[in-house]
Design an enzyme around this catalytic site. Structure first.
Site, PDB file in Angstrom:
ATOM      1  N   PHE A 162      10.731-107.386 -75.085  1.00 44.11           N
ATOM      2  CA  PHE A 162      11.451-108.537 -75.651  1.00 44.11           C
ATOM      3  C   PHE A 162      11.277-108.635 -77.162  1.00 44.11           C
ATOM      4  O   PHE A 162      11.391-109.709 -77.739  1.00 44.11           O
ATOM      5  CB  PHE A 162      11.019-109.847 -74.969  1.00 44.11           C
ATOM      6  CG  PHE A 162      11.431-109.924 -73.520  1.00 44.11           C
ATOM      7  CD1 PHE A 162      12.683-110.388 -73.171  1.00 44.11           C
ATOM      8  CD2 PHE A 162      10.578-109.486 -72.520  1.00 44.11           C
ATOM      9  CE1 PHE A 162      13.072-110.435 -71.840  1.00 44.11           C
ATOM     10  CE2 PHE A 162      10.957-109.526 -71.190  1.00 44.11           C
ATOM     11  CZ  PHE A 162      12.205-109.999 -70.848  1.00 44.11           C
ATOM     12  N   CYS A 205      20.216-118.790 -67.608  1.00 44.57           N
ATOM     13  CA  CYS A 205      18.873-119.371 -67.508  1.00 44.57           C
ATOM     14  C   CYS A 205      18.276-119.789 -68.848  1.00 44.57           C
ATOM     15  O   CYS A 205      18.089-120.987 -69.096  1.00 44.57           O
ATOM     16  CB  CYS A 205      17.933-118.383 -66.807  1.00 44.57           C
ATOM     17  SG  CYS A 205      18.334-118.124 -65.068  1.00 44.57           S
TER      18      CYS A 205
END
Length: 475
Positions: free
Chosen positions: A284, A295
């Site tokens: 990430f 989400c």
């Protein structure tokens, strides 16, 4: 408590329970057969459970019963057909049948952002729980799996107490999901942890029995699946806290991309360098267009709204900046497009009229057809509003994108999108785009100019093929 499994020690905290239906193992239902519920229902049938999926959408249920998965998720369609044929899995619009069938009922409905604010809309949770509770005729466990604001489980418990017969002793528990689109089948069958919030030994035992198939598979594969048994509030907070952390990490590296753009640095080399630090890690830390999907964006906003209600709003003030950084990356692509096309940006943004732009990617990430809050599709729409003639191609998301943003032009192939384009924008990191031949594409395009919105292309290869290349946070 945290209980790793397999465990060489006995597990006295989890007592064996007999399912109220009398079946050898709990019969499970999943209320809501969208991305979450359909995936769980199909995978739990694969684990050997008797499963019933419920939804009020008759068309969706008909497709599932016919062996058609309404979403794109690698490997799911084969599992659906296999378990329908085996008789372990079926889908229904009958709440009476659902209530009568299940021992453990998982609530998997959507919790979208409210139209009037940042908080979560719990109307689908309320409707499904109320309807189910009214039709129960024996003791059962209702388990929330949807992502919800902390405090929802207690509220659901009140709903169940109000709408189910008191003598049944229906109980509530919470067990958050941690699915990653594109990897969801493995995330259900081989999760990296299971978290359950319970109030009684009976609920704990029922949930353990409902997850035993996961633990048994782990044992055969010589893996461990950590089991965290906790209270309602902690179980509810786990998912939103995890999403907030991931969103923060993504926005951090995109903030560094902004600094690199101002200072002349290369964010890809920066990310690689700090990612070697084991305290940070490289996952990430890919700078680019930012996060999207169903989400992360709505969850971090709902988390802020709930913290404000609880009087802890100051603790999550940083998430507002996380959101802003994320959204700024979308407008940055439009700025890069204007620079490459030689167009100035005025107070209202650039005027791209008279240009043709190919947008490669519409989904929020590869290996899905999900375009909800997809940065790629949002940028395509911004380019269209700036006057560009935008031609979009995505390997799986075209139909969903066309319904969401019908004013753009959608192509059937990557070559059709690129043909005649003055600029190419790669906005979703599909393998088809990463591995594309820049020489061949250059022969189709009108101008060899490319914006790499995901920093997923080999910049040297594209430059050598004669393309003018712009990445995110790269010189």
């Amino acid at each position: 408590m945290t209980i790793p499994y397999p465990n060489t020690q006995p597990m006295p905290a989890i007592a064996a329970v007999t399912p109220p239906s009398g079946a050898p193992r709990p019969r499970v239902t999943f209320l809501g057969t969208g991305y979450l519920g359909a995936t769980y229902a199909i995978c739990y049938a694969e684990l050997g459970y008797e499963v019933l999926g419920f939804d009020v959408d008759a068309d969706k249920i008909a497709k599932l019963n016919a062996g058609e998965v309404p979403i794109h998720e690698p490997g799911l369609d084969e599992l659906l057909r296999r378990n329908l044929a085996a008789g372990r899995l079926r889908f229904s619009t009958d709440i009476n049948e659902t209530a009568d069938f299940g021992d453990v009922h998982f609530i998997c409905v959507g919790t979208p952002q409210r139209a009037d604010g940042m908080g979560a809309d719990l109307s689908y949770v309320e409707a499904s729980v109320t309807s189910l509770a009214q039709h129960l005729t024996r003791k059962a466990l209702i388990v929330g799996k949807s992502t919800v604001p902390v405090g929802t489980a207690e509220w659901v418990e009140q709903l169940v107490g109000k709408h189910s017969p008191a003598d049944l002793g229906v109980e509530v528990a919470w067990s958050p999901e941690f699915l990653q689109e594109g990897f969801a089948v493995d995330d259900v069958l081989r999760p990296n942890r299971i978290v359950v919030g319970v109030k009684s030994e009976w609920a704990n035992g029922m949930l353990y029995a409902a997850h035993k198939g996961v633990f048994d598979l782990a044992a055969t594969e010589d893996r461990e699946v950590p089991l965290v048994v906790t209270d309602f509030a902690t179980a509810e907070l786990v998912k939103v806290a995890a999403n907030a952390f991931l969103a923060t990490k993504i926005s951090f590296i995109n903030a560094m991309a902004e600094v690199c753009e101002a200072a002349g640095g290369d964010v890809t080399q920066l990310a690689r360098s700090i990612g070697y630090d084991p305290r940070i890690g490289n996952r990430f830390l890919q700078a680019g267009l930012g996060f999207g999907g169903a989400c992360l964006p709505k969850d971090i906003r709902a988390f802020q709204a709930r913290a404000q209600e609880l009087g802890a709003g100051e603790a999550l003030r940083f998430l507002h900046e996380v959101d802003l950084i994320n959204l700024r990356r979308r407008s940055r692509v439009v700025q890069l497009a204007a620079e490459l096309l030689g167009r100035r940006s005025g107070p209202a943004g650039p005027d791209l009229s008279g240009t043709r732009v190919a947008v490669l990617g519409a989904t929020f990430k590869p290996n899905t057809d999900d375009v909800r809050d997809a940065p790629a599709l949002a940028v395509a729409a911004l380019l269209g509003k700036a006057g560009a003639d935008v031609h979009v191609f995505d390997p799986q998301g075209i139909e969903n994108a066309r319904r969401a943003v019908p004013e753009l032009t959608y192509e059937e192939t990557m070559n059709d999108a690129v043909r005649g384009a003055d600029l190419v924008c790669v906005l979703t990191e599909w393998a088809e785009f990463r591995n594309a031949d820049p020489v061949a594409l250059g022969e189709l395009a009108n101008g060899r100019k490319v914006v790499d919105g995901r920093n997923c292309l080999d910049s040297t290869l594209w430059t050598q093929a004669g393309w003018e290349y712009r990445g995110m946070g790269r010189p």
